[in-house]
Design a protein around this motif. Sequence first.
Motif, mmCIF file in Angstrom:
data_model
loop_
_atom_site.group_PDB
_atom_site.id
_atom_site.type_symbol
_atom_site.label_atom_id
_atom_site.label_comp_id
_atom_site.label_asym_id
_atom_site.label_seq_id
_atom_site.Cartn_x
_atom_site.Cartn_y
_atom_site.Cartn_z
ATOM 1 N N UNK A 1 -7.129 7.295 12.483
ATOM 2 C CA UNK A 1 -6.185 6.558 13.253
ATOM 3 C C UNK A 1 -4.929 7.891 13.842
ATOM 4 N N UNK A 2 -4.230 8.279 13.313
ATOM 5 C CA UNK A 2 -3.583 9.345 13.224
ATOM 6 C C UNK A 2 -4.148 9.860 14.538
ATOM 7 N N UNK A 3 -4.767 11.122 14.151
ATOM 8 C CA UNK A 3 -5.772 11.614 14.662
ATOM 9 C C UNK A 3 -5.701 11.226 16.035
ATOM 10 N N UNK A 4 -6.481 10.107 16.404
ATOM 11 C CA UNK A 4 -6.644 9.539 17.650
ATOM 12 C C UNK A 4 -5.501 8.988 17.956
ATOM 13 N N UNK A 5 -4.641 8.430 17.413
ATOM 14 C CA UNK A 5 -3.214 7.800 18.267
ATOM 15 C C UNK A 5 -1.763 8.123 17.771
ATOM 16 N N UNK A 6 -1.538 8.956 17.321
ATOM 17 C CA UNK A 6 -0.321 8.926 16.526
ATOM 18 C C UNK A 6 -0.364 8.347 15.786
ATOM 19 N N UNK A 7 1.333 8.688 14.792
ATOM 20 C CA UNK A 7 1.503 8.229 13.973
ATOM 21 C C UNK A 7 1.526 6.398 13.787
ATOM 22 N N UNK A 8 1.188 5.581 12.875
ATOM 23 C CA UNK A 8 1.833 4.354 13.414
ATOM 24 C C UNK A 8 2.887 3.874 13.018
ATOM 25 N N UNK A 9 3.416 2.676 14.052
ATOM 26 C CA UNK A 9 5.076 2.426 14.489
ATOM 27 C C UNK A 9 5.527 1.732 13.173
ATOM 28 N N UNK A 10 4.229 1.131 11.909
ATOM 29 C CA UNK A 10 5.068 1.322 10.354
ATOM 30 C C UNK A 10 4.746 1.641 9.458
ATOM 31 N N UNK A 11 5.189 1.658 8.811
ATOM 32 C CA UNK A 11 4.057 2.055 7.347
ATOM 33 C C UNK A 11 2.968 0.870 7.114
ATOM 34 N N UNK A 12 2.143 1.103 6.411
ATOM 35 C CA UNK A 12 0.768 0.361 5.891
ATOM 36 C C UNK A 12 0.946 -0.093 4.887
ATOM 37 N N UNK A 13 1.329 -0.666 4.817
ATOM 38 C CA UNK A 13 1.227 -1.492 3.347
ATOM 39 C C UNK A 13 -0.166 -2.209 2.860
ATOM 40 N N UNK A 14 -0.805 -1.200 1.168
ATOM 41 C CA UNK A 14 -1.777 -1.690 1.083
ATOM 42 C C UNK A 14 -1.713 -2.565 0.031
ATOM 43 N N UNK A 15 -2.639 -3.449 -0.028
ATOM 44 C CA UNK A 15 -2.215 -4.478 -1.281
ATOM 45 C C UNK A 15 -2.720 -6.081 -0.996
ATOM 46 N N UNK A 16 -2.653 -6.691 -2.077
ATOM 47 C CA UNK A 16 -3.893 -8.454 -1.268
ATOM 48 C C UNK A 16 -3.192 -8.819 -1.205
ATOM 49 N N UNK A 17 -3.982 -10.090 -0.497
ATOM 50 C CA UNK A 17 -3.191 -11.195 0.418
ATOM 51 C C UNK A 17 -2.373 -12.369 -0.677
ATOM 52 N N UNK A 18 -3.018 -12.345 -1.747
ATOM 53 C CA UNK A 18 -1.854 -13.251 -2.620
ATOM 54 C C UNK A 18 -1.752 -12.386 -3.647
ATOM 55 N N UNK A 19 -0.279 -12.756 -4.410
ATOM 56 C CA UNK A 19 0.593 -11.969 -5.093
ATOM 57 C C UNK A 19 0.079 -12.664 -6.654
ATOM 58 N N UNK A 20 0.605 -12.026 -7.909
ATOM 59 C CA UNK A 20 0.189 -12.090 -8.824
ATOM 60 C C UNK A 20 1.495 -11.761 -10.026
ATOM 61 N N UNK A 21 1.807 -12.211 -10.898
ATOM 62 C CA UNK A 21 2.584 -11.900 -12.638
ATOM 63 C C UNK A 21 1.896 -11.184 -12.736
ATOM 64 N N UNK A 22 2.977 -10.580 -13.839
ATOM 65 C CA UNK A 22 2.239 -9.386 -14.674
ATOM 66 C C UNK A 22 1.571 -10.105 -15.663
ATOM 67 N N UNK A 23 1.713 -11.012 -15.850
ATOM 68 C CA UNK A 23 1.267 -12.009 -17.466
ATOM 69 C C UNK A 23 -0.016 -12.238 -16.489
ATOM 70 N N UNK A 24 -0.214 -12.979 -14.926
ATOM 71 C CA UNK A 24 -1.394 -13.143 -15.031
ATOM 72 C C UNK A 24 -2.635 -12.195 -14.477
ATOM 73 N N UNK A 25 -2.089 -11.056 -14.468
ATOM 74 C CA UNK A 25 -3.030 -9.364 -14.616
ATOM 75 C C UNK A 25 -3.292 -9.996 -16.328
ATOM 76 N N UNK A 26 -2.547 -9.407 -17.049
ATOM 77 C CA UNK A 26 -2.954 -9.927 -18.990
ATOM 78 C C UNK A 26 -3.481 -10.528 -18.423
ATOM 79 N N UNK A 27 -3.742 -11.500 -18.605
ATOM 80 C CA UNK A 27 -4.599 -12.902 -18.939
ATOM 81 C C UNK A 27 -5.732 -12.434 -18.263
ATOM 82 N N UNK A 28 -6.687 -12.044 -17.348
ATOM 83 C CA UNK A 28 -7.310 -11.709 -16.589
ATOM 84 C C UNK A 28 -7.756 -11.024 -17.379
#
Length: 317
Positions: free
Chosen positions: A217-244
């Motif tokens: 994208x940056x090659x074709x259009x330049x830098x994005x206006x905002x930082x691109x944040x990469x993560x899941x749609x739904x948040x979880x706790x550390x306990x949730x991760x440990x249980x999984x």
Amino acid sequence: MKVLVTGGSGFIASWIRRDLLAHGHSVLVMDHQDRRQNLAPGEEFFLGDVRDATAVTEAAAHVDGIIHLAAVLGTQETISNPRPSAETNILGSLNVFEAAAQYNLATVYAGVGNHSFRLIGTGCYTITKSAAEDLARMYNAYREGGRITIVRPVNAYGPGQSVARPYGTSKVRKIAPAFVCRALTGTDIEVYGDGTQISDCVYVEDVARAFVTALEHTVQHGPTEKPVEVGPLTSVTVNDIARLVAEYAAKVTGREPVGVTHLPMRPGEVPNAVVSSDTSTLAQIGMTAADFVPLDEGIRRTVDYYATEWLPGYLAA
């Protein structure tokens, strides 16, 4: 396009390199440790340290774009010894940005998912990585040739991530291998704090795709206006991760799920913290977190990897 990947022998970098090659690009791997034996067809190796401005400029002269990952990691580790992270994460990034501006190269910089922590006190890792984000914005605003997109992944996890003591040699403890290795060996998972803090995780393959897409994208259009944040749609706790992790490791080993032991939080960790991402920013590069690997599936793949690739060697040692 030929792409320079700094810190190119690291965990996330290995997946980014794979994605670059899959999409028809070639790769110049830059690392301060000589690991050229791990190269794939379409890759070259450049032995150098980002703290060396001359080395960075020489590497940049031979590519069409840069993905800058080289960094000194760790939360409490960088509190007890802050200088290496300051030298690499700030001055090293400055060298990369300067070389990129000199050659007018599109660049993607790996920001930090918990960037907001610097407002409430945290380790030198977050402080220095956030300072480099400020430098990136300066280059974009005021320097000719400044074309830097910031990509902020939350906790990346998946096959191939290094294992910390006592199960491996890494000096930096990462949540997924720390939990998985304990669960696979029948040892209770250790959680710092009460485990109610939000610590979102994103599968490394999705992180890699975001970095490569951001560079294209940056090659074709330049830098994005905002930082691109990469993560899941739904948040979880550390306990949730440990249980999984405990539940799936039990399926693999045939034992009962291990328990969870809570320990005092370490220096630089914030009680009741929230490490999450604004996934709407992915739209800037035409991506959506709805397409990402779900946490339960990612944990399954990760546990399977350590069960087959790590556990036999550990038990035989």
